[in-house]
Design an enzyme around this catalytic site. Structure first.
Site, short mmCIF file in Angstrom:
data_model
loop_
_atom_site.label_atom_id
_atom_site.label_comp_id
_atom_site.label_asym_id
_atom_site.label_seq_id
_atom_site.Cartn_x
_atom_site.Cartn_y
_atom_site.Cartn_z
N HIS A 1 6.11 41.93 31.40
CA HIS A 1 5.18 40.79 31.37
C HIS A 1 5.22 39.97 32.65
CE1 HIS A 1 5.01 41.86 27.12
NE2 HIS A 1 3.78 41.43 27.26
N ARG A 61 -3.70 35.80 25.71
CA ARG A 61 -2.29 35.83 25.26
C ARG A 61 -1.87 34.38 25.04
NH1 ARG A 61 -1.96 40.31 29.34
NH2 ARG A 61 -1.04 42.13 28.33
N ARG A 72 -5.28 36.04 20.75
CA ARG A 72 -4.19 36.74 20.06
C ARG A 72 -3.17 35.72 19.58
NH1 ARG A 72 -0.83 41.25 23.13
NH2 ARG A 72 0.25 39.45 23.98
N GLU A 117 -0.63 49.04 18.85
CA GLU A 117 0.39 49.18 19.90
C GLU A 117 1.70 49.74 19.36
OE1 GLU A 117 0.89 45.41 21.85
OE2 GLU A 117 0.95 44.29 19.98
N ASN A 125 0.19 49.25 26.69
CA ASN A 125 1.52 49.01 27.28
C ASN A 125 2.59 49.28 26.23
OD1 ASN A 125 -0.02 47.98 29.36
ND2 ASN A 125 0.25 45.86 28.72
N ASP A 126 2.45 48.56 25.10
CA ASP A 126 3.47 48.76 24.07
C ASP A 126 3.32 50.11 23.39
OD1 ASP A 126 5.16 46.51 24.17
OD2 ASP A 126 3.52 45.27 23.43
N ARG A 132 9.68 48.92 28.50
CA ARG A 132 8.79 48.63 29.63
C ARG A 132 9.40 47.69 30.66
NH1 ARG A 132 4.10 45.22 26.39
NH2 ARG A 132 3.50 44.41 28.41
N CYS A 177 -6.78 46.97 25.88
CA CYS A 177 -6.46 45.81 26.75
C CYS A 177 -5.09 45.96 27.42
CB CYS A 177 -6.54 44.51 25.96
SG CYS A 177 -5.53 44.48 24.49
C1 PEP Z 1 -0.10 45.84 25.30
O1 PEP Z 1 0.99 46.00 24.74
O2 PEP Z 1 -0.72 46.76 25.85
C2 PEP Z 1 -0.72 44.51 25.34
C3 PEP Z 1 -1.94 44.34 25.79
O3 PEP Z 1 0.05 43.45 24.94
P1 PEP Z 1 1.23 42.80 25.83
O4 PEP Z 1 1.17 43.45 27.18
O5 PEP Z 1 0.99 41.34 25.86
O6 PEP Z 1 2.45 43.16 25.05
MG MG Z 2 1.72 44.41 23.48
#
Ligand code: PEP
Ligand code: MG
Length: 583
Positions: free
Chosen positions: A197, A304, A340, A442, A465-466, A476, A513
């Site tokens: 993040h 977010r 979110r 996710e 991402n997750d 990550r 996203c």
């Molecule tokens: C993701 O996990 O892809 C996502 C968009 O949420 P974050 O990156 O805030 O965990």
């Molecule tokens: Mg996520």
């Protein structure tokens, strides 16, 4: 003149920045002394022990980052880290602080501070340069322990001279949120990876940033001239005039490319054969709204909401949340804003919410996202009330993070209804019908059950991402495995394809996203897998739009079909890159 030095890390936010370095070394937390009852002494001593263990883990992590480096800076840093570790094993500092907790009946952080101050006083009275250097080590260890104990956010960057480049061992997402791109030119750290993040926050701020540069802290001092290249991950300290000229030319080229992309701002995101794609923005901080408008985003696909809870010790009130949300929704007019709910946990801790929750319980596999919200329904209900009130001035949807079951969505919907009923009783006007509710896809189980989730959701949003992290079991934020984080793994792509198909069959919208949505390298594949809504950092929107406008959807569909027959991520990457090269 100081010698030119080079370091390499991961470029996570594009652009070239040059200027004086501001090295964040030993920053102390604000520590208040509290008297504790006798029966709390053992608990306080245990807190100290945990903080010491955490400090040891942190230092070992730094050591392993520099283990493979042989340059002088890494060697120097290695000696320092050895000294810190030694001090954390058994030293007057740790023993003394432990004793103070029992003797003076004070909290652990105050005991560490008092003990550090007492040792410093003895050292200061000795007129010896070697000893003076050891004093710095003790202060560094003492500060680290205090930070680990307070976990409180620290106001870090108020004293930074304008135009500096921040250099730090590590920046948390909350630290990064405090950087003002009008004041700071860029950032570079020793720890961190592209998918965490902190990287996302740096991209949000469009602040050239390099993370994970081993040995960096040993090779740069505050005031040194430094160049960071946020694309290649390259860092140069004390560059020669010739190197400076080379990078100035690169920076001019980059700025020219950015200017030429700006011409696409008011043009539609449409393929050559006429398929329209919706490009929306991910927003981490209200400061990004100017960039969202400049990029011509069609909406906010992911707001977010963590920003409202960061860098503070308490939970924001309903009114404060309404005000923050309105500052975003107001700018978007009638364009949709997907808010979110809080995704706290894992690398996004929020001190006030995790209070009373045992350490480690909010890990990546623990009480994260909707799980924590459903364990603290008062916080979720307040957030819903704030969203409903703010939603009056725009088009709002609500997105739930880290969903793994249909039951979680049902429970959240019940709480939303309760929040609405309470507002109506208070005479507050709220949107009718209530905002749509969607789930992030996710967690691999959620992707595989996307058809079930589609029955209880109004829309879905893929968090790649997750989804990549949990599918491949690659943390990550962990730089040791960062090179294995690959959204092109066939396992990840199959989950994305299945979720997109499930939404299509249920006739509900689905977007993506995660960071891959903002990388033009992946655009053709994502469209070929059936996605038509992409949400990304505002600074990526125009380059993705460029990619869309130069390709044919029919060809992208065909290439995606070929790719989905593959079993090897390397071959998939090759097929994708070949396709992109044809454009
Ligand atoms: C993701 O996990 O892809 C996502 C968009 O949420 P974050 O990156 O805030 O965990
Ligand atoms: Mg996520």
């Amino acid at each position: 003149m100081a010698k030119e030095q080079h370091f390499d890390g991961v470029g996570v936010a594009k652009g070239i920045a040059m200027g004086p370095a501001y090295v964040r070394e030993s920053w102390a937390a604000d520590v208040a002394e509290r008297h504790i009852p006798k029966n709390a002494v053992a608990k306080e001593q245990k807190r100290l022990k945990d903080a010491v263990q955490l400090a040891r883990r942190q230092i070992r992590r730094l050591q392993s980052r520099i283990a493979s480096k042989t340059n002088a800076a890494a060697e120097e840093l290695g000696f320092m880290l050895d000294a810190y570790l030694h001090m954390l094993q058994d030293s007057r500092l740790v023993r003394g602080a432990d004793q103070r907790i029992a003797d003076k009946q004070v909290n652990a952080e105050a005991a560490v501070k008092a003990e550090t101050d007492a040792i410093a006083e003895v050292f200061l009275n000795m007129d010896d340069t070697y000893i003076a250097a050891r004093l710095d080590d003790i202060l560094e260890v003492g500060n680290r322990l205090q930070r680990n104990l307070t976990k409180a956010p620290v106001k870090l960057f108020s004293a930074v001279p304008e135009g500096s480049i921040i250099v730090a061992e590590q920046l948390t997402p909350a630290d990064t949120a405090q950087l003002d791109p009008a004041m700071v030119k860029g950032a570079a750290t020793m720890l961190g990876s592209a998918e965490g993040h902190t990287a996302i926050m740096a991209r949000a701020l469009a602040l050239p940033t390099v993370l994970g540069a081993s040995g960096l802290m040993g090779g740069v001092k505050t005031g040194d001239f430094i160049i960071i290249d946020g694309s290649s991950g390259h860092i140069i300290v004390n560059p020669s005039p010739r190197t400076k000229t080379t990078f100035e030319a690169r920076r001019a080229k980059h700025l020219k490319e950015v200017r030429s992309l700006n011409r696409l701002r008011n043009l539609p995101a449409i393929t050559r054969d006429g398929s329209e794609v919706v490009l929306e923005a991910n927003v981490e901080l209200p400061i990004e709204m100017d960039m969202v408008m400049q990029a011509g985003a069609e909406g906010i696909g992911l707001l977010r909401s963590e920003f409202m809870f960061m860098n503070r010790d308490d939970v924001p009130s309903e009114d404060e949340q309404v005000e923050s949300l309105r500052s975003v929704i107001g700018v978007m007019g009638k364009r949709p804003v997907t808010i979110r709910t809080l995704d706290v946990g894992a690398e996004k801790p929020v001190a006030a919410l995790l209070n009373g929750i045992e350490e480690g319980a909010a890990s990546n596999l623990g009480l994260r996202g909707i799980r924590l919200s459903l364990a603290q329904t008062d916080v979720l209900e307040t957030q819903f009330r704030a969203i409903l009130r703010a939603a009056n001035s725009g088009t709002v949807r609500i997105l739930l993070p880290m969903v793994s079951t249909v039951g979680e969505v049902r429970k959240a919907r019940e709480i939303l209804k309760k929040a609405a009923a309470r507002l109506i009783r208070r005479g507050v006007v709220i949107p009718d019908p209530l905002p749509q509710i969607g789930a992030m896809i996710e967690v691999p189980g959620a992707a595989l059950a996307a058809d079930a989730l589609a029955q209880v959701c109004d829309f879905l949003a893929i968090g790649s991402n997750d989804l990549t992290m949990y599918t491949l079991a690659i943390d990550r934020g962990n730089e040791h495995v960062a090179h294995m984080f690959d959204p092109l793994h066939p396992g990840v792509l199959r989950l994305i394809q299945f979720a997109a198909g499930a939404a299509l069959r249920a006739r509900i919208p689905i977007s993506i996203c995660g960071e891959m949505a903002g990388d033009p390298r992946y655009t053709a594949l994502l469209l070929g897998l059936g996605l038509r809504e992409l949400s990304m950092a505002p600074s990526n929107i125009l380059q993705v739009k460029k990619r869309i406008r130069e390709m044919d959807m029919a060809a992208a569909n065909h290439r995606a079909g070929v790719i989905m027959d593959q079993v090897d991520a390397g071959r998939i990457a090759m097929l994708l890159d070949d396709f992109n090269a044809l454009a």
